[in-house]
Design a protein around this motif. Sequence first.
Motif, PDB file in Angstrom:
ATOM      1  N   ARG A  48       1.092  -1.099  -0.020  1.00 16.97           N
ATOM      2  CA  ARG A  48       0.029  -0.072   0.057  1.00 16.97           C
ATOM      3  C   ARG A  48       0.692   1.207  -0.137  1.00 16.97           C
ATOM      4  NH1 ARG A  48      -3.027  -3.895   2.171  1.00 16.97           N
ATOM      5  NH2 ARG A  48      -5.367  -3.795   2.350  1.00 16.97           N
ATOM      6  N   VAL A  65      -3.828   9.850  -3.162  1.00 12.46           N
ATOM      7  CA  VAL A  65      -3.790   8.395  -3.918  1.00 12.46           C
ATOM      8  C   VAL A  65      -3.061   8.479  -5.270  1.00 12.46           C
ATOM      9  CG1 VAL A  65      -5.308   6.953  -5.376  1.00 12.46           C
ATOM     10  CG2 VAL A  65      -6.099   7.639  -3.093  1.00 12.46           C
ATOM     11  N   ALA A  69      -2.560   4.703 -10.045  1.00  9.59           N
ATOM     12  CA  ALA A  69      -2.825   3.519  -9.000  1.00  9.59           C
ATOM     13  C   ALA A  69      -3.668   2.223  -9.845  1.00  9.59           C
ATOM     14  CB  ALA A  69      -3.445   3.596  -7.830  1.00  9.59           C
ATOM     15  N   ILE A  72      -6.973   0.289  -5.644  1.00 12.90           N
ATOM     16  CA  ILE A  72      -7.246   1.182  -4.529  1.00 12.90           C
ATOM     17  C   ILE A  72      -7.779   0.320  -3.466  1.00 12.90           C
ATOM     18  CG2 ILE A  72      -8.232   3.234  -3.645  1.00 12.90           C
ATOM     19  CD1 ILE A  72      -7.928   4.455  -6.711  1.00 12.90           C
ATOM     20  N   PHE A  79      -8.200   5.873   1.859  1.00 14.80           N
ATOM     21  CA  PHE A  79      -8.000   5.223   0.660  1.00 14.80           C
ATOM     22  C   PHE A  79      -6.429   5.171   0.265  1.00 14.80           C
ATOM     23  CE2 PHE A  79     -12.279   6.960   0.704  1.00 14.80           C
ATOM     24  CZ  PHE A  79     -12.758   5.969   0.511  1.00 14.80           C
ATOM     25  N   SER A  81      -3.371   3.630  -2.273  1.00 22.74           N
ATOM     26  CA  SER A  81      -3.067   2.948  -3.689  1.00 22.74           C
ATOM     27  C   SER A  81      -2.309   1.716  -3.368  1.00 22.74           C
ATOM     28  CB  SER A  81      -1.921   3.827  -4.369  1.00 22.74           C
ATOM     29  OG  SER A  81      -2.468   4.991  -4.498  1.00 22.74           O
ATOM     30  N   GLY A 177     -10.088   6.694  -8.929  1.00 16.67           N
ATOM     31  CA  GLY A 177      -9.174   6.036  -9.609  1.00 16.67           C
ATOM     32  C   GLY A 177      -9.485   5.517 -11.044  1.00 16.67           C
ATOM     33  N   SER A 236      -6.730  12.998  -3.808  1.00 12.99           N
ATOM     34  CA  SER A 236      -5.544  12.763  -4.635  1.00 12.99           C
ATOM     35  C   SER A 236      -5.023  14.117  -5.568  1.00 12.99           C
ATOM     36  CB  SER A 236      -5.846  11.707  -5.665  1.00 12.99           C
ATOM     37  OG  SER A 236      -4.841  11.564  -6.613  1.00 12.99           O
TER      38      SER A 236
END
Length: 655
Positions: A48, A65, A69, A72, A79, A81, A177, A236
């Motif tokens: 992670r 993030v 990624a 996820i 959250f 990645s 994502g 993100s």
Amino acid sequence: MNVAVFAPELKAVDVHFTAGGQWRSAPLTELTDGIHHGVVSGLGEGSRYGFWPRGGQVKHRQLLVDPYARAITDDGGIFHSVFVEPGFDWDGARPPQVPWRDTVIYECHVKGQTMLHPQIPAELRGTYAGLAHPVMVEYLLNLGITSVQLLPVHFHLDEPHLQELGLSNYWGYNTLGFFAPHEAYATAAARRAGPKAVLDEFKTMVKTLHEAGLEVILDVVYNHTAEGGKHQRTYSYRGLADHAYYRHEVHGNYLDTTGCGNTLNLNEPRVRQLVVDSLRYWIEEFQIDGFRFDLAVSLARDGNNHFDPNHPFLQAVAADPVVSRAKLISEPWDVGPGGWQTGNFPQGWADWNDRFRDAARSFWLEDANALNHGGSGSSVARLASCLAGSAEVFSGSGRGPLASVNFVTAHDGFTLADLTAFDRKHNEDNGEENRDGSNYNRSYNHGVEGATGDSAVLDARARAARNLMATLLLSLGVPMITAGDELGRTQHGNNNVYCQDNELSWLHWLPDDRQEQMFRTTRRLLRIRRIFLANQPYGYPATEHGSYLLWFNEAGEPMTQDQWTDPSSRTVQLLMGSPNGSIDGLVVVNGRLEPRKILMPSSAALRDFGVAENHGRTFELLLTTSDYDDRRRGARIASGEREIIGANSISIYRA
């Protein structure tokens, strides 16, 4: 591991990651053209990770993030990645590459499609594996569709206001994502096994559908992200490069043409690259066959906020040797100024044709309502244009009928059954006091709002649904069926079930007799479509007479201009011809409230249109949407003879 992230607004970036069960951090020591990068030891399969401005406090905070990624995870509302190695044994499975002219799209939801299916094991219902179960594959093949179009499967979040109401974003149009499949649609076993197992389950679904000859098209949301408005939570993109990723107006506020709080800025080369890289990844790693782009106009707005059919994003897609070969479908509108652009996307794209939707609904529902109350309806001209592939909509962009994705319903709006059963939306369960959803649906309840036991009302509703389905499946272009319409699925008048992850939205698989009849009719129409349109050239002219579609009035003579424009002239005959001068089929539309006596096109009239002498002498009734279908099927009527077409119905003949 080489780690890189586009973050031009950050002076320095650290990557935090798990290794050996512990969290570690490492600086990305290099900076090149806004990309922070460096070699990191210990970050490997299953790690992670996330990004953070160097020196920032990350305890109890959301790491940023990775926009790239591949997986996820949701760790209790935080959250992360996840690094996942690629690799999957496709065992020779290849995309079916169904030609556009043969394509029939079936729009469905991964979870809702199988959640209530009694023949699918409970542990597989509502999952990628459930959609690939032999029972579901057999059903799709038996129906006759060629391409499954999935509502968003990219990793997505629930909006804050839905969480406050105890609801969720069932449809999934709130992406976090663009490279990661939504893990909640995987089986519990795959989720326990980890992100790699989730990816493999998704790929196995695609592989299974491909082996059955079925394409997989993804509904993708590249117009905005789950970060919402500027004061909502950062996950993100906003933390990495707010002004690069999102569009802003002159005062620095978000420029929102999506209605979702933000709009991705595809005028920025790196953001444009992100989207094209994402598309290519899903094609190369998952064998995805095509994409339907949500609010596609927002992807092609220039620096002045105007739609540009030559936008760099559209050019990048056309130039990409992988992405350009996929099926590319636009939802050709957004909520910004000049947002309606149906027919204006460039060659290589197909557009959702909302004019088809509106014309079909108006002719069979709105007009029927007006006529039943002493008013008047519209002429048959707009409906005929739909049957002919909407030339006036797409010819300006140099495209033909195959650029028209025809639909009567979609995930957004009434189901086909509800169009015939409700005059008004009933969205109270959504928690917005029935303010959400469209107020103008061109629907008609046939005299009773909602459920009824009145057999006459039910018969009229069923006939209207058959008319709409027949119009959809007999028109030139690419038809799209919304999952459950072939079964008479109802949402009880809710025309915006985006937040209803329950039986209101899921398909029910124990249909009654009327619903079974609707399924059989849809299946027969799809078979007739394959016969009738097999020889259509799908280009706009054909013979010296100008078209393979020949139009006649109820007297069996060519339609006149006055008849095309006369609102009381709601009957037309359509002959579908072939390049060899033969006739493949005859479709007769009667939009009046009473049966009509017509004359089948005469031999003389057929000769005048260049139809060969040995073709079109006799017409065999294959299907009629009237209530007398089964009693008359197989009847043969000669050219020039009299025939009766039921009130508000379509009759279909083989020559």
